[in-house]
Design a protein around this motif. Structure first.
Motif, PDB file in Angstrom:
ATOM      1  N   ASN A 114       0.790  -1.231   0.000  1.00  0.00           N
ATOM      2  CA  ASN A 114       0.000   0.000   0.000  1.00  0.00           C
ATOM      3  C   ASN A 114       0.821   1.278   0.000  1.00  0.00           C
ATOM      4  O   ASN A 114       0.268   2.354  -0.203  1.00  0.00           O
ATOM      5  CB  ASN A 114      -0.956  -0.011   1.185  1.00  0.00           C
ATOM      6  N   GLY A 115       2.114   1.173   0.228  1.00  0.00           N
ATOM      7  CA  GLY A 115       2.922   2.387   0.249  1.00  0.00           C
ATOM      8  C   GLY A 115       4.004   2.424  -0.811  1.00  0.00           C
ATOM      9  O   GLY A 115       4.539   3.489  -1.128  1.00  0.00           O
ATOM     10  N   TYR A 116       4.338   1.258  -1.373  1.00  0.00           N
ATOM     11  CA  TYR A 116       5.518   1.218  -2.243  1.00  0.00           C
ATOM     12  C   TYR A 116       5.293   0.493  -3.568  1.00  0.00           C
ATOM     13  O   TYR A 116       6.254   0.220  -4.288  1.00  0.00           O
ATOM     14  CB  TYR A 116       6.690   0.568  -1.491  1.00  0.00           C
ATOM     15  N   GLY A 117       4.047   0.188  -3.890  1.00  0.00           N
ATOM     16  CA  GLY A 117       3.737  -0.377  -5.204  1.00  0.00           C
ATOM     17  C   GLY A 117       4.208  -1.805  -5.409  1.00  0.00           C
ATOM     18  O   GLY A 117       4.325  -2.252  -6.555  1.00  0.00           O
ATOM     19  N   PHE A 118       4.484  -2.536  -4.334  1.00  0.00           N
ATOM     20  CA  PHE A 118       4.859  -3.949  -4.519  1.00  0.00           C
ATOM     21  C   PHE A 118       3.682  -4.660  -5.161  1.00  0.00           C
ATOM     22  O   PHE A 118       2.541  -4.474  -4.751  1.00  0.00           O
ATOM     23  CB  PHE A 118       5.188  -4.584  -3.162  1.00  0.00           C
ATOM     24  N   PRO A 119       3.936  -5.480  -6.216  1.00  0.00           N
ATOM     25  CA  PRO A 119       2.793  -6.101  -6.907  1.00  0.00           C
ATOM     26  C   PRO A 119       1.952  -6.955  -5.962  1.00  0.00           C
ATOM     27  O   PRO A 119       2.464  -7.853  -5.304  1.00  0.00           O
ATOM     28  CB  PRO A 119       3.449  -6.952  -7.996  1.00  0.00           C
ATOM     29  N   ARG A 120       0.678  -6.624  -5.908  1.00  0.00           N
ATOM     30  CA  ARG A 120      -0.236  -7.278  -4.972  1.00  0.00           C
ATOM     31  C   ARG A 120      -0.320  -8.778  -5.246  1.00  0.00           C
ATOM     32  O   ARG A 120      -0.422  -9.576  -4.327  1.00  0.00           O
ATOM     33  CB  ARG A 120      -1.611  -6.615  -5.130  1.00  0.00           C
ATOM     34  N   TRP A 121      -0.269  -9.138  -6.498  1.00  0.00           N
ATOM     35  CA  TRP A 121      -0.388 -10.558  -6.832  1.00  0.00           C
ATOM     36  C   TRP A 121       0.862 -11.348  -6.460  1.00  0.00           C
ATOM     37  O   TRP A 121       0.939 -12.551  -6.669  1.00  0.00           O
ATOM     38  CB  TRP A 121      -0.749 -10.727  -8.311  1.00  0.00           C
ATOM     39  N   ARG A 122       1.856 -10.697  -5.900  1.00  0.00           N
ATOM     40  CA  ARG A 122       2.984 -11.434  -5.318  1.00  0.00           C
ATOM     41  C   ARG A 122       2.900 -11.412  -3.787  1.00  0.00           C
ATOM     42  O   ARG A 122       3.762 -11.949  -3.110  1.00  0.00           O
ATOM     43  CB  ARG A 122       4.307 -10.843  -5.776  1.00  0.00           C
ATOM     44  N   GLY A 123       1.877 -10.735  -3.256  1.00  0.00           N
ATOM     45  CA  GLY A 123       1.583 -10.846  -1.826  1.00  0.00           C
ATOM     46  C   GLY A 123       2.404  -9.968  -0.899  1.00  0.00           C
ATOM     47  O   GLY A 123       2.140  -9.937   0.293  1.00  0.00           O
ATOM     48  N   GLY A 124       3.423  -9.267  -1.410  1.00  0.00           N
ATOM     49  CA  GLY A 124       4.311  -8.490  -0.522  1.00  0.00           C
ATOM     50  C   GLY A 124       5.641  -9.212  -0.393  1.00  0.00           C
ATOM     51  O   GLY A 124       5.729 -10.411  -0.679  1.00  0.00           O
ATOM     52  N   PRO A 125       6.689  -8.509   0.040  1.00  0.00           N
ATOM     53  CA  PRO A 125       8.030  -9.109   0.042  1.00  0.00           C
ATOM     54  C   PRO A 125       8.168 -10.354   0.929  1.00  0.00           C
ATOM     55  O   PRO A 125       8.836 -11.308   0.548  1.00  0.00           O
ATOM     56  CB  PRO A 125       8.941  -7.986   0.557  1.00  0.00           C
ATOM     57  N   MET A 126       7.524 -10.353   2.095  1.00  0.00           N
ATOM     58  CA  MET A 126       7.716 -11.477   3.005  1.00  0.00           C
ATOM     59  C   MET A 126       6.949 -12.717   2.515  1.00  0.00           C
ATOM     60  O   MET A 126       7.422 -13.842   2.631  1.00  0.00           O
ATOM     61  CB  MET A 126       7.297 -11.099   4.438  1.00  0.00           C
ATOM     62  N   PHE A 127       5.777 -12.476   1.928  1.00  0.00           N
ATOM     63  CA  PHE A 127       5.031 -13.598   1.343  1.00  0.00           C
ATOM     64  C   PHE A 127       5.785 -14.126   0.126  1.00  0.00           C
ATOM     65  O   PHE A 127       5.920 -15.335  -0.072  1.00  0.00           O
ATOM     66  CB  PHE A 127       3.619 -13.156   0.950  1.00  0.00           C
ATOM     67  N   HIS A 128       6.293 -13.186  -0.666  1.00  0.00           N
ATOM     68  CA  HIS A 128       7.053 -13.568  -1.860  1.00  0.00           C
ATOM     69  C   HIS A 128       8.263 -14.423  -1.478  1.00  0.00           C
ATOM     70  O   HIS A 128       8.615 -15.378  -2.178  1.00  0.00           O
ATOM     71  CB  HIS A 128       7.490 -12.300  -2.599  1.00  0.00           C
ATOM     72  N   ALA A 129       8.875 -14.092  -0.353  1.00  0.00           N
ATOM     73  CA  ALA A 129      10.031 -14.865   0.114  1.00  0.00           C
ATOM     74  C   ALA A 129       9.644 -16.332   0.293  1.00  0.00           C
ATOM     75  O   ALA A 129      10.412 -17.234  -0.057  1.00  0.00           O
ATOM     76  CB  ALA A 129      10.553 -14.290   1.430  1.00  0.00           C
ATOM     77  N   GLY A 130       8.438 -16.556   0.810  1.00  0.00           N
ATOM     78  CA  GLY A 130       7.972 -17.923   0.997  1.00  0.00           C
ATOM     79  C   GLY A 130       7.756 -18.630  -0.328  1.00  0.00           C
ATOM     80  O   GLY A 130       7.975 -19.833  -0.456  1.00  0.00           O
ATOM     81  N   THR A 131       7.321 -17.871  -1.339  1.00  0.00           N
ATOM     82  CA  THR A 131       7.111 -18.465  -2.661  1.00  0.00           C
ATOM     83  C   THR A 131       8.452 -18.874  -3.272  1.00  0.00           C
ATOM     84  O   THR A 131       8.572 -19.929  -3.882  1.00  0.00           O
ATOM     85  CB  THR A 131       6.405 -17.445  -3.595  1.00  0.00           C
ATOM     86  N   VAL A 132       9.459 -18.006  -3.105  1.00  0.00           N
ATOM     87  CA  VAL A 132      10.786 -18.307  -3.662  1.00  0.00           C
ATOM     88  C   VAL A 132      11.441 -19.432  -2.859  1.00  0.00           C
ATOM     89  O   VAL A 132      12.092 -20.320  -3.405  1.00  0.00           O
ATOM     90  CB  VAL A 132      11.691 -17.051  -3.605  1.00  0.00           C
TER      91      VAL A 132
END
Ligand code: T1G
Length: 692
Positions: free
Chosen positions: A625-643
């Motif tokens: 909501n503040g930095y334009g991280f793509p919502r469909w990647r869930g945010g950096p910490m969620f994305h970390a779990g995907t990677v």
């Protein structure tokens, strides 16, 4: 347990009522309840029509998102919609609150709809990475035509009752309760009713439709759900109804099992979770009167957020000139919204009327909340708060919008520091949803709770942060910025760095953003701290301060905001590389993304470990909501779990070794979670904390 669905029969009209708080979501029990009620009513000889309505604050707000991925019991929603549509007597939906997703699909399967004024109706599935799963696209297209249906399903945004009426989606809008009107309409409908599926689809082969499709697909590249919605609409046009809906159900199942929908569902719950703060004090103090100090861009934007929520504010600045300038900026923002038709001229006027002005801090005396939004000068802020303490009531909440200063250092001047808090809004504050609620060493739980509640009231998404340099968001950005400069030093060009993050899904690259906000701000912060980003410093020292000087990392044609790659910048970068003795190398997109995103995740882990953020999902909310991280990647910490956390930890170790920068080494928490094969979500659930 009381049944979530009940029915009555009165004078030939069956009434089915759903009561499943908080939002009447379509759980297994609700679907079965409606189906059983229809069966029972169908057996009643005196029955002539049925009304479906909901108790509580809203009509059905959709499928129960918590049941996704869990076993479903019959009937499916598609079967239920068929049952409604094929019912031998008219079925009318009585809508109020919101009719969303599966709730709207049920309403579409009914033979007519009545809505209380103010009802919001829509198909938000796309926002959860899904398509309407029960024939929604197919029925909607038959009622409003292909082009409108596409628009509604692709945007995911609800439309209001008036617009729905104009489109023929609801048959009647009422300013009273909708059930009695629905009963009256049900009596008047012809028997047997006309099923929606038998209607033709208008605009099915229009150029307008193809134009919309092309535009939408180009804007949502990489995202699965929008493309699937387009396919669903094409099937609705080309295939028999049942075949099209059966194919929708398959697509729905694939999408809901996919990574993008999981990420978007994570985002949905993370945002609601972020507003939860463990406190014994409930929602805190009720705030009615708000004063904002500083009529600059930030103060004005904050004032507009309050005015939009119907809350009157007093905007205070030291001179009439500053206030006039501030009000003119607000006025021109409203003018733009009116010309874009996002609000009516009347609404703009009402909002403007809620913003009063004053030149004297003493006018804040009866405020319940004062938000300071003056420029970042510690001495000035200290002065302001020490004045406010003398002026305001002892229980008035005092908030600073600082993004760069130490909250505790400001609080130091106060005698009662428990009511002092940071409320860090993001620019433009009337648009950006994020508000970091910064907790100082002495901020009380009641003050935090009040700040969260008021932030929610003005439609912000609050996230509690501890006090540290940069709080959650900017502290992480700083780590990325260092790597962006490093990539430029080592061989990448600004346009390549930006293109990589855009390919990842950010709406803009970080260097284009820096050009927009002005490069001198970061430069002076670095000077003050004695740090250096060699390329960034060289760009500023060459006189390029960003868009405002016609060039920064890019060049800009007069009057244009479009970044254009500039050979002069490439030459400047070459010079710095030569000075540093770097032999440039090539990076592909994936390598650049890893080098920018993994250090940011690493910093997130430290923020979590230090207790600056309450949850990993809060960090995601900040970035979404503040930095334009793509919502469909869930945010950096969620994305970390995907990677995979171990992949990230390994790469970080490699980057640290390669660059000799020990700060890139994976944090203790990251290493521990990676070792346990866990994710940050596991950390949030608390399962690993005890072992820590
Ligand atoms: N399922 C489960 N829980 C839900 C829910 C849902 N659909 N909607 C809300 N909640 C919970 C929410 O987590 C919170 O819980 C509480 O309700 C209040 O919500 C087959 C696939 C309706 C406008 O996407 O947009 O239908 O935190 O704080 O501000 O095609 O909730 O209190 O424990 O948001 O007044 C489509 C999602 C589903 C609607 C109310 N539907 N909900 O806003 O309250 S997909 C949606 C909302 C679908 C079919 C498909 C909003 C709201 P807790 P809240 P609010």
């Amino acid at each position: 347990m009381t049944e979530p669905v009940t029915w009555t029969l009165d004078n030939g009209i069956g009434r089915i009522e759903i009561d499943n708080p908080p939002v009447n979501a379509l759980s297994n029990a609700v679907r079965k309840g409606i189906s059983d009620a229809l069966k029972a009513l169908g057996d009643e000889r005196s029955l002539t029509a049925v009304v479906i309505a909901c108790a509580g604050r809203t009509f059905i707000a959709g499928a129960d998102i918590r049941e996704f991925g869990k076993p479903r019991q019959p009937p499916t929603l598609a079967e239920l919609c068929d049952q409604i549509e094929r019912f031998p007597h008219p079925v009318v939906a009585a809508l109020h609150g919101t009719a969303l997703g599966g709730g709207f699909e049920i309403a579409l399967a009914c033979h007519a709809r009545v809505a209380a004024i103010g009802t919001r109706i829509g198909l938000p599935e796309v926002k959860l990475g899904l398509i309407p799963g029960a024939g929604g696209t197919n029925r909607l297209a038959r009622i409003v035509g292909a082009v409108e249906a596409l628009q509604i399903a692709l945007s995911g945004d609800p439309i209001d009752s008036d617009r729905a009426h104009a489109l023929g989606l609801v048959d009647k809008v009422t300013d009273g309760e909708p059930v009695s009107q629905a009963v009256a309409l049900a009596r008047a409908l012809k028997q047997p009713p006309v099923p929606t599926r038998s209607l033709p689809i208008e605009g099915a082969e229009s150029a307008a439709l193809e134009e919309r499709i092309a535009k939408a697909l180009s804007k949502t590249a990489g995202q699965h759900a929008p493309a699937a919605i387009v396919e669903s609409l094409r099937r609705a046009i080309a295939l028999p109804f049942d075949e099209a809906v059966a194919a929708d159900r398959e697509t729905f199942a694939d999408l809901s099992a996919g990574a993008q929908s999981k990420a978007l569902r994570h985002a949905f719950f993370a945002e609601r979770q972020a507003a939860k703060f463990d406190s014994p004090v409930g929602s805190g103090k009720r705030i009615e009167k708000v004063a904002i100090l500083g009529a600059g861009t930030m103060g004005g934007g904050i004032a507009m957020s309050f005015a939009a929520a119907g809350i009157a504010v007093l905007l205070i600045d030291t001179g009439t000139e500053a206030l006039e300038r501030g009000l003119a900026r607000i006025q021109s923002n409203y003018d733009r919204s009116v010309s874009r038709k996002s609000i009516s001229a009347d609404e703009a006027e009402r909002r403007l009327a809620r913003i009063a002005t004053a030149t004297d801090r003493a006018s804040a005396a009866d405020a319940d909340l004062v938000i300071e939004a003056v420029f970042e000068d510690m001495d000035l802020k200290k002065q302001i708060f020490s004045d406010l303490e003398a002026i305001c009531a002892p229980d008035c909440i005092l908030a600073s919008n600082t993004s760069a200063l130490d909250i505790d250092a400001i609080a130091h001047v106060l005698k009662h520091r428990d009511r002092f808090v940071g409320m860090h809004f993001f620019s433009p504050a009337n648009v950006m949803k994020l508000c970091e609620i910064v907790r100082g060493a002495d901020t009380s739980a009641a003050t935090i709770a009040s700040a969260i509640t008021v932030a929610r009231r003005i439609a912000k998404i609050p996230v509690v942060s501890g006090n540290c340099d940069g709080f959650i968001g900017n502290r992480m950005v700083a780590k990325r910025s260092a790597q962006v400069d490093r990539l430029l030093q080592q061989g990448a060009l600004p346009q390549q760095v930006d293109a990589a993050l855009k390919a990842f899904g950010f709406p803009m690259g970080p260097l284009a953003i820096n050009d927009m906000s002005g490069l001198d701000i970061g430069y002076s912060i670095r000077k003050r701290r004695g740090t250096s980003f060699p390329i960034a410093d060289a760009v500023v020292e060459s006189g390029r301060l960003g868009q405002k000087t016609g060039g920064g990392y890019y060049r800009y044609e007069a009057g244009s905001r479009t970044p254009i790659a500039d050979p002069e910048v490439a030459a400047l970068i070459e010079q710095v590389r030569a000075r540093l003795g770097v032999v440039p190398r090539e990076f592909d997109e994936g390598q650049m993304i890893e080098r920018m995103i993994y250090p940011l995740i690493n910093e997130g882990a430290k923020i979590l470990e230090e207790g600056i953020a309450q949850r990993a999902s809060d960090i995601d909310v900040v970035w979404l909501n503040g930095y334009g991280f793509p919502r469909w990647r869930g945010g950096p910490m969620f994305h970390a779990g995907t990677v995979g956390l171990s992949e990230i930890a390994q790469k970080l170790t490699l980057f640290a070794e390669e660059t000799g920068d020990a700060s890139l080494m994976p944090s203790a928490l990251l290493v521990r979670l990676a070792g346990a094969g866990a994710t940050f979500d596991d950390w949030d659930k608390g399962t690993l904390r005890d072992a820590a």
